[in-house]
Write a protein that holds these residues in place. Structure first.
Motif, PDB file in Angstrom:
ATOM      1  N   GLN A 338       0.801  -1.222   0.000  1.00  0.00           N
ATOM      2  CA  GLN A 338       0.000   0.000   0.000  1.00  0.00           C
ATOM      3  C   GLN A 338       0.833   1.270   0.000  1.00  0.00           C
ATOM      4  N   TYR A 339       2.135   1.163   0.213  1.00  0.00           N
ATOM      5  CA  TYR A 339       2.952   2.370   0.355  1.00  0.00           C
ATOM      6  C   TYR A 339       3.092   3.113  -0.967  1.00  0.00           C
ATOM      7  N   ARG A 340       2.863   4.436  -0.906  1.00  0.00           N
ATOM      8  CA  ARG A 340       3.017   5.306  -2.059  1.00  0.00           C
ATOM      9  C   ARG A 340       3.655   6.623  -1.612  1.00  0.00           C
ATOM     10  N   ARG A 341       4.751   7.000  -2.252  1.00  0.00           N
ATOM     11  CA  ARG A 341       5.367   8.304  -1.984  1.00  0.00           C
ATOM     12  C   ARG A 341       4.901   9.268  -3.065  1.00  0.00           C
ATOM     13  N   VAL A 342       4.316  10.392  -2.660  1.00  0.00           N
ATOM     14  CA  VAL A 342       3.709  11.341  -3.589  1.00  0.00           C
ATOM     15  C   VAL A 342       4.573  12.591  -3.695  1.00  0.00           C
ATOM     16  N   SER A 343       4.838  13.013  -4.921  1.00  0.00           N
ATOM     17  CA  SER A 343       5.579  14.251  -5.170  1.00  0.00           C
ATOM     18  C   SER A 343       5.068  14.861  -6.470  1.00  0.00           C
ATOM     19  N   PRO A 344       4.862  16.185  -6.557  1.00  0.00           N
ATOM     20  CA  PRO A 344       5.108  17.163  -5.502  1.00  0.00           C
ATOM     21  C   PRO A 344       4.102  17.037  -4.372  1.00  0.00           C
ATOM     22  N   SER A 345       4.503  17.500  -3.214  1.00  0.00           N
ATOM     23  CA  SER A 345       3.650  17.429  -2.034  1.00  0.00           C
ATOM     24  C   SER A 345       2.647  18.579  -2.036  1.00  0.00           C
ATOM     25  N   PRO A 346       1.634  18.521  -1.160  1.00  0.00           N
ATOM     26  CA  PRO A 346       0.692  19.646  -1.053  1.00  0.00           C
ATOM     27  C   PRO A 346       1.372  20.972  -0.746  1.00  0.00           C
ATOM     28  N   SER A 347       2.451  20.971   0.043  1.00  0.00           N
ATOM     29  CA  SER A 347       3.122  22.234   0.355  1.00  0.00           C
ATOM     30  C   SER A 347       3.771  22.839  -0.881  1.00  0.00           C
ATOM     31  N   LEU A 351       3.033  26.520  -2.259  1.00  0.00           N
ATOM     32  CA  LEU A 351       4.085  27.489  -2.525  1.00  0.00           C
ATOM     33  C   LEU A 351       3.879  28.143  -3.886  1.00  0.00           C
ATOM     34  N   LYS A 352       3.487  27.340  -4.873  1.00  0.00           N
ATOM     35  CA  LYS A 352       3.226  27.881  -6.207  1.00  0.00           C
ATOM     36  C   LYS A 352       2.042  28.838  -6.203  1.00  0.00           C
TER      37      LYS A 352
END
Length: 503
Positions: A338-347, A351-352
Motif C-alpha cells: 500500500q505504500y506510495r510516496r507522492v511528489s510534488p507534495s501539497p506544500s 508554494l506555487k
C-alpha cells in the motif's frame, strides 16, 4: 453538584457503566480501582514509537513467555486504544501527559506555525512564524548532549513577553501530570529523544525533576544518525534504558546521585519506529508479520522491559508499581504493497499559489496560509480533479469539517486552515529512505499499543478491553492511581477527560 458528578465520572471506572459483560468479572473493576489507591506508589511509563495494538497481539501470541506477554497477563490490554489526531510525537506525548488534545494544549506538531509569534532574529518586527521544535533548535544537533541543550537564539519570539524566546514549555497552554504530581511533593522523571521535550516541564518550566533528553539526531560516527538503522537506534535506546534502570535503583539518570525512586518516570523507545520506517525493515504483509530488522527491534524492546521488571522485583517494588506500555503514534502502512510516496507534495502546490505560510507534510498535509481570506481559493486548487488524483486525496478538512475536531483558525493562532488526508499508505514527507510514515488520521497511525500492568492486583490479570479508549485518558488514570485529583489537570477539566476503564 456538577463538579461532584465530574469527579465521580473521573474516578469510577467506565467499565462499571458501559463495558461488555465478558470483559469484567462481576464487581472486580470498582474493587480493583479502590485498592489501587492503596498499593500503587509509582508509575513506570514506557512509550514505544510506532507500536500498534496489532503488534502487541502478534508478539504476545508468538512469544507467550516474553516480558511483554507477562505484563499483559498481569494487567489490562486495550486493543482499541487511539493516539492523538494528528498522530505525531508532540501531540501524542502531550495527550498522554496532559489529558488533552490540540484543542487545549495548542500543539499540533513539533513543527508547526503560530500567527502570534515572531521569527528568531526578527526583533518581533513581523508576526507569524514556523515553530520548529526539533533538533534544529539545539546548539549542536550532532552530539548526544546537543552541545548544551536548546539555543535560545534559534527559538521563536513572543511579542507579548517583550520579544523573549519561546521555549517549548512556554508554548504549552495547559499543565502536565508531572507538574500536578510535583505539587504534591512527589518526584518526577522522564527520558525522551530531543532537548525540545522540555515541553513536558509544562508552563511552570519545572515539572520534571530529572529530565534526560539525549539527541537522537546525533552522529554516533560515520556521518550517520542514531535513526539510520535498527542497530544504531538500539545503541541509542540502550542509553535511555540504563538511565531508567538507574532511576529504579533510586538514583538519578546518571547513576551518580541518590535521589529516591520517582513517583512517575519512564522513557521513549525509538527502535521500533526505525524498524518500521527504514528499509530493509517494515512488515512483510498486511497481517503485520515483521521483517527480520523489525523483529529484532521488537525483541530489543521486550528484553529491555524484562530488565526493568527484574530490577523492580529485585528492589521489592514490582507489586507497588503500575507499568504502562503504549505508543505516541503508529506508522502506516502495515501492508508494504500500500505504500506510495507522492511528489510534488501539497506544500509545493501551496508554494506555487503564493500563499505559503507553513506546511507539515507527513501522513497528512497540514497547511497554515499566509492570507487566511484566500482559504476558499486554495481549497479550490486542491479540489481540482487532477490535483486530487495526483495527491491521492481522500478528504479535505477546512471550515465546518475542521471545526468538528479543532478550534477555529480565525481565533486560534495555531490551528491550520486546511488539512489534507490522503488514502491509506500515501506518504507526503518526501523522505526517500522511508517505507512508512505517521502523522495522519488513519487506523494504522492511531490504533496503538496500550497495556497497563499491575502485579499487585491479581483481580485484573489478563483482562482484555475491546471498547474504544483514548491516549488522553492516561493522565487522569495516573492521577487516580497515585491518589491525586485528576481535575487538577487543566486539559482534563476543559475536555472532560475520564480515567481508563479498570483504573
Amino acid at each position: 453538584m456538577l463538579r461532584l458528578v465530574r469527579r465521580l465520572l473521573l474516578i469510577v471506572p467506565l467499565t462499571v457503566l458501559m463495558a461488555a459483560p465478558q470483559s469484567l468479572p462481576s464487581g472486580s473493576a470498582s474493587a480493583a480501582a479502590a485498592e489501587a489507591a492503596h498499593h500503587i506508589k509509582r508509575v513506570l511509563f514506557i512509550s514505544v514509537d510506532g507500536m500498534h495494538a496489532l503488534d502487541v497481539a502478534n508478539y504476545v501470541k508468538d512469544h507467550p513467555g516474553s516480558p511483554l506477554a507477562k505484563l499483559s497477563a498481569h494487567g489490562v490490554t486495550y486493543t482499541q486504544a487511539w493516539t492523538s489526531k494528528p498522530s505525531d510525537s508532540f501531540p501524542g506525548t502531550l495527550a498522554e501527559f496532559t489529558g488533552g488534545t490540540p484543542i487545549s494544549t495548542g500543539v499540533w506538531y513539533c513543527l508547526s506555525y503560530d500567527r502570534k509569534l515572531s521569527p528568531p532574529h526578527s526583533k518581533c518586527a513581523t508576526l507569524g512564524t514556523a515553530v520548529m521544535y526539533d533538533q534544529s533548535m539545539d546548539y549542536n544537533p550532532h552530539v548526544l548532549d546537543a552541545g548544551g541543550g536548546l539555543d535560545p537564539a534559534k527559538l521563536p519570539l513572543d511579542p507579548a513577553r517583550g520579544c523573549a524566546p519561546e521555549y517549548p514549555h512556554q508554548y504549552l497552554r495547559v499543565n502536565t501530570i508531572f507538574e500536578v504530581l510535583k505539587a504534591h511533593g512527589l518526584r518526577t522523571a522522564w527520558t525522551d529523544k530531543h532537548p525540545v521535550y522540555d515541553i513536558l516541564n509544562g508552563p511552570s518550566g519545572h515539572g520534571v525533576d530529572d529530565l534526560f533528553n539525549p539527541e537522537i539526531a546525533a552522529d554516533p560516527g560515520g556521518g550517520k544518525t542514531y535513526q539510520s538503522s535498527v542497530a544504531l537506534t538500539e545503541k541509542y535506546d540502550d542509553i535511555k534504558v540504563r538511565a531508567t534502570l538507574n532511576q529504579i535503583a533510586g538514583l538519578d539518570h546518571t547513576g551518580k546521585h541518590k535521589v529516591g525512586v520517582p513517583a512517575i518516570f519512564g522513557m521513549n523507545f525509538q527502535v521500533v519506529n526505525t524498524g518500521q520506517k527504514k528499509s530493509p525493515g517494515g512488515y512483510k504483509d498486511s497481517a503485520a508479520t515483521p521483517s527480520a530488522a523489525l523483529a529484532e527491534a521488537f525483541h530489543f524492546v521486550d528484553v529491555s522491559l524484562g530488565k526493568m521488571v527484574d530490577a523492580l522485583a529485585a528492589r521489592h517494588l514490582l507489586n507497588s508499581t503500575l507499568i504502562i506500555v503504549t505508543a505516541k503514534h503508529g506508522n502506516a502502512p502495515i501492508d508494504p504493497l500500500q505504500y506510495r510516496r507522492v511528489s510534488p507534495s501539497p506544500s509545493a502546490i501551496l508554494l506555487k499559489a503564493h500563499n505559503y505560510g507553513f506546511a507539515r507534510d507527513l501522513g497528512i498535509a497540514v497547511l497554515w496560509l499566509k492570507h487566511q481570506d484566500q482559504t476558499k481559493e486554495i481549497l479550490a486548487r486542491f479540489d481540482d480533479p487532477e490535483t486530487r488524483a495526483a495527491l491521492m486525496i481522500s478528504k479535505i478538512y477546512s471550515g465546518a469539517s475542521l471545526l468538528l475536531f479543532a478550534n477555529d483558525p480565525a481565533t486560534d493562532s495555531r490551528v491550520p486552515d486546511i488539512v489534507i488526508e490522503p488514502r491509506m499508505g500515501v506518504d507526503y514527507s518526501g523522505i526517500e529512505a522511508n517505507i512508512a510514515e505517521h502523522g495522519g488520521f488513519n487506523v494504522e497511525d492511531r490504533n496503538v499499543a496500550l497495556v497497563l500492568s499491575d502485579y499487585g492486583d491479581p483481580r485484573i490479570a489478563g483482562h482484555v478491553i475491546k471498547t474504544s479508549v483514548d491516549a488522553t485518558q492516561l493522565a487522569p488514570t495516573i492521577a487516580v492511581a497515585l491518589g491525586v485529583d485528576p481535575l487538577e489537570l487543566q486539559a482534563v477539566r476543559k475536555e472532560k477527560t475520564v480515567a481508563l476503564p479498570e483504573f
